[in-house]
Design a protein around this motif. Structure first.
Motif, PDB file in Angstrom:
ATOM      1  N   LYS A 164      17.949  55.561 -37.066  1.00 44.57           N
ATOM      2  CA  LYS A 164      18.821  54.400 -37.062  1.00 44.57           C
ATOM      3  C   LYS A 164      20.791  54.651 -36.329  1.00 44.57           C
ATOM      4  O   LYS A 164      20.993  53.626 -35.526  1.00 44.57           O
ATOM      5  CB  LYS A 164      19.117  54.003 -38.631  1.00 44.57           C
ATOM      6  N   LEU A 165      20.729  55.796 -36.256  1.00 43.93           N
ATOM      7  CA  LEU A 165      22.068  55.880 -35.960  1.00 43.93           C
ATOM      8  C   LEU A 165      22.247  55.658 -34.222  1.00 43.93           C
ATOM      9  O   LEU A 165      23.425  55.372 -32.875  1.00 43.93           O
ATOM     10  CB  LEU A 165      23.135  57.143 -35.897  1.00 43.93           C
ATOM     11  N   ALA A 166      21.226  56.134 -33.964  1.00 46.40           N
ATOM     12  CA  ALA A 166      20.347  56.678 -32.117  1.00 46.40           C
ATOM     13  C   ALA A 166      20.650  55.397 -31.622  1.00 46.40           C
ATOM     14  O   ALA A 166      20.582  55.044 -30.577  1.00 46.40           O
ATOM     15  CB  ALA A 166      19.753  57.335 -32.072  1.00 46.40           C
ATOM     16  N   ALA A 167      19.774  53.904 -32.273  1.00 43.92           N
ATOM     17  CA  ALA A 167      19.622  53.011 -32.103  1.00 43.92           C
ATOM     18  C   ALA A 167      21.367  51.624 -32.383  1.00 43.92           C
ATOM     19  O   ALA A 167      20.814  50.432 -31.900  1.00 43.92           O
ATOM     20  CB  ALA A 167      18.729  52.018 -32.923  1.00 43.92           C
ATOM     21  N   GLY A 168      22.339  52.177 -32.612  1.00 44.69           N
ATOM     22  CA  GLY A 168      23.313  51.645 -32.524  1.00 44.69           C
ATOM     23  C   GLY A 168      23.867  51.607 -34.016  1.00 44.69           C
ATOM     24  O   GLY A 168      23.912  50.175 -33.515  1.00 44.69           O
ATOM     25  N   VAL A 169      22.160  51.470 -34.614  1.00 42.24           N
ATOM     26  CA  VAL A 169      23.018  50.216 -36.742  1.00 42.24           C
ATOM     27  C   VAL A 169      23.038  51.465 -37.443  1.00 42.24           C
ATOM     28  O   VAL A 169      22.591  51.405 -38.123  1.00 42.24           O
ATOM     29  CB  VAL A 169      21.253  49.454 -36.390  1.00 42.24           C
ATOM     30  N   PRO A 170      24.433  51.454 -37.714  1.00 42.76           N
ATOM     31  CA  PRO A 170      25.049  52.661 -38.860  1.00 42.76           C
ATOM     32  C   PRO A 170      25.209  51.433 -39.919  1.00 42.76           C
ATOM     33  O   PRO A 170      24.707  50.318 -40.091  1.00 42.76           O
ATOM     34  CB  PRO A 170      26.700  52.770 -38.142  1.00 42.76           C
ATOM     35  N   GLY A 171      25.231  52.245 -40.735  1.00 43.26           N
ATOM     36  CA  GLY A 171      24.428  51.900 -42.145  1.00 43.26           C
ATOM     37  C   GLY A 171      25.211  52.843 -43.719  1.00 43.26           C
ATOM     38  O   GLY A 171      25.712  53.652 -42.696  1.00 43.26           O
ATOM     39  N   PRO A 172      25.486  52.037 -44.156  1.00 42.32           N
ATOM     40  CA  PRO A 172      26.129  53.071 -45.564  1.00 42.32           C
ATOM     41  C   PRO A 172      25.467  54.041 -45.991  1.00 42.32           C
ATOM     42  O   PRO A 172      24.994  54.866 -47.014  1.00 42.32           O
ATOM     43  CB  PRO A 172      25.746  51.328 -46.822  1.00 42.32           C
ATOM     44  N   GLU A 173      24.409  54.385 -45.428  1.00 40.49           N
ATOM     45  CA  GLU A 173      22.841  54.690 -45.887  1.00 40.49           C
ATOM     46  C   GLU A 173      22.848  56.514 -45.749  1.00 40.49           C
ATOM     47  O   GLU A 173      22.767  57.422 -46.308  1.00 40.49           O
ATOM     48  CB  GLU A 173      21.540  55.104 -44.906  1.00 40.49           C
ATOM     49  N   GLY A 174      24.200  56.654 -45.004  1.00 38.52           N
ATOM     50  CA  GLY A 174      24.906  57.651 -44.864  1.00 38.52           C
ATOM     51  C   GLY A 174      25.653  58.012 -46.234  1.00 38.52           C
ATOM     52  O   GLY A 174      25.498  59.470 -46.664  1.00 38.52           O
ATOM     53  N   SER A 175      26.017  57.180 -46.786  1.00 39.12           N
ATOM     54  CA  SER A 175      26.414  57.579 -48.191  1.00 39.12           C
ATOM     55  C   SER A 175      25.660  58.146 -49.301  1.00 39.12           C
ATOM     56  O   SER A 175      25.890  58.821 -50.280  1.00 39.12           O
ATOM     57  CB  SER A 175      27.660  56.628 -48.467  1.00 39.12           C
ATOM     58  N   ALA A 176      24.338  57.421 -48.982  1.00 41.98           N
ATOM     59  CA  ALA A 176      23.344  58.262 -50.191  1.00 41.98           C
ATOM     60  C   ALA A 176      22.632  59.571 -49.869  1.00 41.98           C
ATOM     61  O   ALA A 176      22.347  59.952 -50.662  1.00 41.98           O
ATOM     62  CB  ALA A 176      22.405  56.967 -49.436  1.00 41.98           C
ATOM     63  N   MET A 177      22.648  60.091 -47.979  1.00 43.25           N
ATOM     64  CA  MET A 177      22.276  61.273 -47.808  1.00 43.25           C
ATOM     65  C   MET A 177      23.355  61.943 -48.489  1.00 43.25           C
ATOM     66  O   MET A 177      22.854  63.130 -48.703  1.00 43.25           O
ATOM     67  CB  MET A 177      21.615  60.928 -46.021  1.00 43.25           C
ATOM     68  N   LYS A 178      24.734  61.350 -48.178  1.00 46.77           N
ATOM     69  CA  LYS A 178      25.916  62.497 -48.639  1.00 46.77           C
ATOM     70  C   LYS A 178      25.917  63.406 -49.877  1.00 46.77           C
ATOM     71  O   LYS A 178      25.990  64.155 -50.619  1.00 46.77           O
ATOM     72  CB  LYS A 178      26.861  62.670 -48.417  1.00 46.77           C
ATOM     73  N   LEU A 179      25.522  61.805 -50.939  1.00 46.46           N
ATOM     74  CA  LEU A 179      25.235  62.499 -52.102  1.00 46.46           C
ATOM     75  C   LEU A 179      23.885  62.734 -52.075  1.00 46.46           C
ATOM     76  O   LEU A 179      24.065  64.171 -53.293  1.00 46.46           O
ATOM     77  CB  LEU A 179      24.903  60.664 -53.373  1.00 46.46           C
ATOM     78  N   SER A 180      22.769  63.214 -51.572  1.00 47.71           N
ATOM     79  CA  SER A 180      21.781  63.504 -51.982  1.00 47.71           C
ATOM     80  C   SER A 180      21.713  65.159 -51.638  1.00 47.71           C
ATOM     81  O   SER A 180      21.724  65.556 -52.211  1.00 47.71           O
ATOM     82  CB  SER A 180      20.440  62.946 -51.622  1.00 47.71           C
TER      83      SER A 180
END
Length: 121
Positions: A16-32
């Motif tokens: 998603k980031l490579a496609a230029g569509v960042p989202g709040p999922e990064g927060s969930a990844m950091k938590l995990s």
């Protein structure tokens, strides 16, 4: 199982980031990542018993490069605790996940429109 879910989710987030569509999922990844890293390092210390309490370097200096590989279990255990602080505390990231991913209502704040400098202290 948690680690594999995190790996697959990280792959999807990278796409998603490579496609230029960042989202709040990064927060969930950091938590995990923070939780998994703390659990794995604690397990290793437990499995090693007394050896897990050893810590090779007590020089009290700030490292120029933080690397988990090649470090003893004590270092990795203590260093993993920082994962829930750096890059935004886990509590703040849980709010981001709740509001932006799950769509839960934001916490009621009476000072939302008041600049920080004008807040009573």
């Amino acid at each position: 199982m948690d680690t594999e879910v995190a790996r697959i989710t990280a792959t999807r987030l990278g796409q998603k980031l490579a496609a230029g569509v960042p989202g709040p999922e990064g927060s969930a990844m950091k938590l995990s990542f923070a939780r998994i890293n703390q659990e794995l390092s604690a397990l290793k210390v437990d499995l090693l018993g007394d050896e897990g309490l050893r810590y090779a370097d007590w020089t009290m200096r700030r490292p120029t490069f933080v690397d988990f590989f090649g470090q003893d279990a004590g270092f990795r255990y203590l260093r993993a605790k920082g994962n829930s602080i750096e890059g935004g505390t886990s509590e703040v990231l849980r709010n981001v996940v709740a509001e932006r991913i799950l769509g839960l209502p934001t916490e009621h704040r009476v000072d939302k429109d008041v600049p920080w400098k004008d807040l009573p202290r």
